[in-house]
Design an enzyme around this catalytic site. Structure first.
Site, mmCIF file in Angstrom:
data_model
loop_
_atom_site.group_PDB
_atom_site.id
_atom_site.type_symbol
_atom_site.label_atom_id
_atom_site.label_comp_id
_atom_site.label_asym_id
_atom_site.label_seq_id
_atom_site.Cartn_x
_atom_site.Cartn_y
_atom_site.Cartn_z
ATOM 1 N N LYS A 82 1.046 4.728 -7.208
ATOM 2 C CA LYS A 82 -0.009 5.024 -6.240
ATOM 3 C C LYS A 82 0.392 4.479 -4.890
ATOM 4 C CE LYS A 82 -3.982 6.848 -5.333
ATOM 5 N NZ LYS A 82 -3.374 7.399 -4.096
ATOM 6 N N LYS A 106 -0.806 -5.132 -4.675
ATOM 7 C CA LYS A 106 -2.179 -4.849 -4.241
ATOM 8 C C LYS A 106 -3.013 -4.253 -5.367
ATOM 9 C CE LYS A 106 -2.360 -2.833 -0.309
ATOM 10 N NZ LYS A 106 -2.272 -1.797 0.740
ATOM 11 N N LYS A 118 5.296 4.616 -2.765
ATOM 12 C CA LYS A 118 5.093 4.924 -1.339
ATOM 13 C C LYS A 118 6.050 6.033 -0.952
ATOM 14 C CE LYS A 118 2.466 3.376 2.099
ATOM 15 N NZ LYS A 118 1.052 2.954 1.963
ATOM 16 N N THR A 202 -10.797 1.509 3.564
ATOM 17 C CA THR A 202 -9.899 0.404 3.881
ATOM 18 C C THR A 202 -10.549 -0.537 4.891
ATOM 19 O OG1 THR A 202 -8.000 1.858 3.488
ATOM 20 C CG2 THR A 202 -7.574 -0.229 4.603
ATOM 21 N N ASN A 233 -8.075 4.795 11.602
ATOM 22 C CA ASN A 233 -9.148 4.803 10.606
ATOM 23 C C ASN A 233 -9.538 3.401 10.169
ATOM 24 O OD1 ASN A 233 -9.471 7.552 10.578
ATOM 25 N ND2 ASN A 233 -8.241 7.898 8.753
ATOM 26 N N SER A 361 -9.511 5.282 -3.608
ATOM 27 C CA SER A 361 -8.593 6.310 -4.119
ATOM 28 C C SER A 361 -8.643 6.351 -5.645
ATOM 29 C CB SER A 361 -7.167 6.024 -3.647
ATOM 30 O OG SER A 361 -6.976 6.411 -2.309
#
Length: 428
Positions: A82, A106, A118, A202, A233, A361
């Site tokens: 992810k 994380k 990523k 976030t 954002n 997510s």
């Protein structure tokens, strides 16, 4: 640990960047890991899989252009990969490796069942037309298709990507598979299975974790002075939530410049100004300041929500805030981290502070798989609970062991990952 021993042969030492930062962080956490798991630490210092792809596209003028793309899966011991996709001219393999590794930690810190991954393409998307951007996205998705799947690897938006890019990625993957697969990406439009609350997630996580830290430090958010670096954002949502809670947002900075007002900025007006003018400088009710001066603004809370390696030792010496919150990934260098510790500044690390995005997510992924969707209030309540629980676990571990919050977060996350490796065993 000798970091040089853990540099993959396909990377040169002078181009390590963020990956070296991650290795230093693992160095610092290793002595605090349990004795039974410490021998497994090398599993964290090497990415599981790194894919480099050529992304050729036809430009609007008929010429062909080539861009280099990456997708890195750092660790999949706890679930499918992810992590976001960024389009940026400075993207490197070392950067994507580090970002995937931070995603591993994380996801484990907030205890969602994902591994770390990523991706990125080295491109300046501002130089592309919308049609060229779509062609780039679809070709890149096709090139990394072999890694993707809702139970294998699930991308999301990152720098310079958004819900439209995710829609193109989902559609491309679905066309190649011959079936619609909404769960293959998150951060999608609501009309394609996206989740309510995802856009602010976030920034909301940054806000909630800061509120928890402030409580324990005896700081009242109402009236607290907040400076925010990065006004995308994450930074915009965090600034807005702080302002709504009664804090004074005294400074904002993005790539276009910086503005300040000791009495407090109007976050909504600043956002509207930037949307109209393409810059923060000149915003009404604000003083335009030098970008370097931003770091010396008197504030109680500093949110770093831009890019990695922004807080260098020189910057760390100038920060006046009591709390530094890492809304971005890897904004603080290891050397600067030590200076902040010595100065008594509480750092809420990225692997905790900005985990709100991946948490929602996860909610989106669950909703897509089950084809059952929640209200925004339900999503925010679940996010707030997970962030508070994760913060409490990290804070308590830090106090029990006498270590900084970053080290405590890494201990918690790394032990969960390594325990998964231990009980799964080594195949074959």
């Amino acid at each position: 640990m000798n970091n040089v021993a853990h540099i993959p042969s396909y990377l040169s030492a002078e181009h390590l960047g963020p990956w070296e930062t991650f290795l230093v962080q693992i160095d610092r956490v290793e002595p605090h890991l349990s004795a039974e798991l410490r021998p497994l630490t090398p599993l964290l210092t090497r990415p599981m899989r790194a894919l480099i792809v050529n992304v050729p596209i036809r430009l609007d003028d008929g010429e062909m252009a080539h861009f280099e793309g990456y997708r890195v899966q750092h660790n999949l011991a706890r679930g499918p990969g992810k992590g976001g996709i960024r389009f940026h001219p400075d993207v490197t393999l070392a950067e994507v490796m580090a970002l995937s590794a931070w995603m591993t930690v994380k996801n484990a810190v907030v205890n969602v069942p994902f591994g770390g991954a990523k991706g990125g393409v080295r491109v300046d998307p501002k130089q592309l037309s919308l049609a060229e951007l779509e062609r780039l996205t679809r070709r890149y998705t096709s090139e990394i298709h072999i890694l993707l799947g809702q139970d294998k690897d699930i991308p999301a938006p990152d720098i310079n990507t958004n819900e439209q890019v995710m829609a193109w990625m989902m559609d491309t993957y679905s066309m190649n598979e011959g079936r619609t697969s909404m769960g293959v990406v998150t951060g999608k439009p609501i009309s394609l299975g996206g989740s309510l609350g995802r856009k602010d997630a976030t920034g909301r996580g940054v806000f909630v974790s800061t509120v928890e830290a402030a409580k324990r430090l005896g700081m009242d958010i109402n009236g607290a002075r907040v400076a925010v670096q990065g006004f995308g954002n994450v930074g915009e949502a965090a600034a807005r939530l702080f302002a709504e809670a009664g804090a004074r947002v005294v400074a904002l900075q993005d790539s276009s410049g910086a503005i300040a007002n000791p009495s407090g900025l109007d976050v909504h007006a600043a956002k509207a100004w930037r949307q109209q003018q393409g810059r923060l400088s000149g915003a009404p009710g604000a003083e335009t300041i030098d970008a370097d001066r931003f770091w010396s603004v008197e504030a109680d809370i500093l949110v770093a929500a831009a890019m990695e390696n922004q807080i260098t030792p020189a910057v760390a010496e100038r920060i006046h805030a009591r709390i530094l919150v890492e809304g971005a990934n890897g904004p603080t260098t290891p050397e600067a981290d030590l200076i902040l510790q010595e100065r008594g500044i509480t750092v809420i690390p990225d692997v905790l502070a900005n985990a709100g995005g991946v948490t929602v997510s996860y909610f989106e992924w669950v909703q897509d798989i089950s084809a059952f969707f929640w209200t925004e209030d339900e999503i925010n309540a679940r996010l707030d609970r997970i962030m508070r629980e994760a913060f409490t676990a990290v804070w308590d571990a830090a106090r029990a062991k006498g270590i900084p919050l970053r080290t405590a977060a890494f201990v918690l996350g790394c032990e969960r990952v390594l325990l998964a490796h231990k009980v799964r065993g080594l195949y074959p």
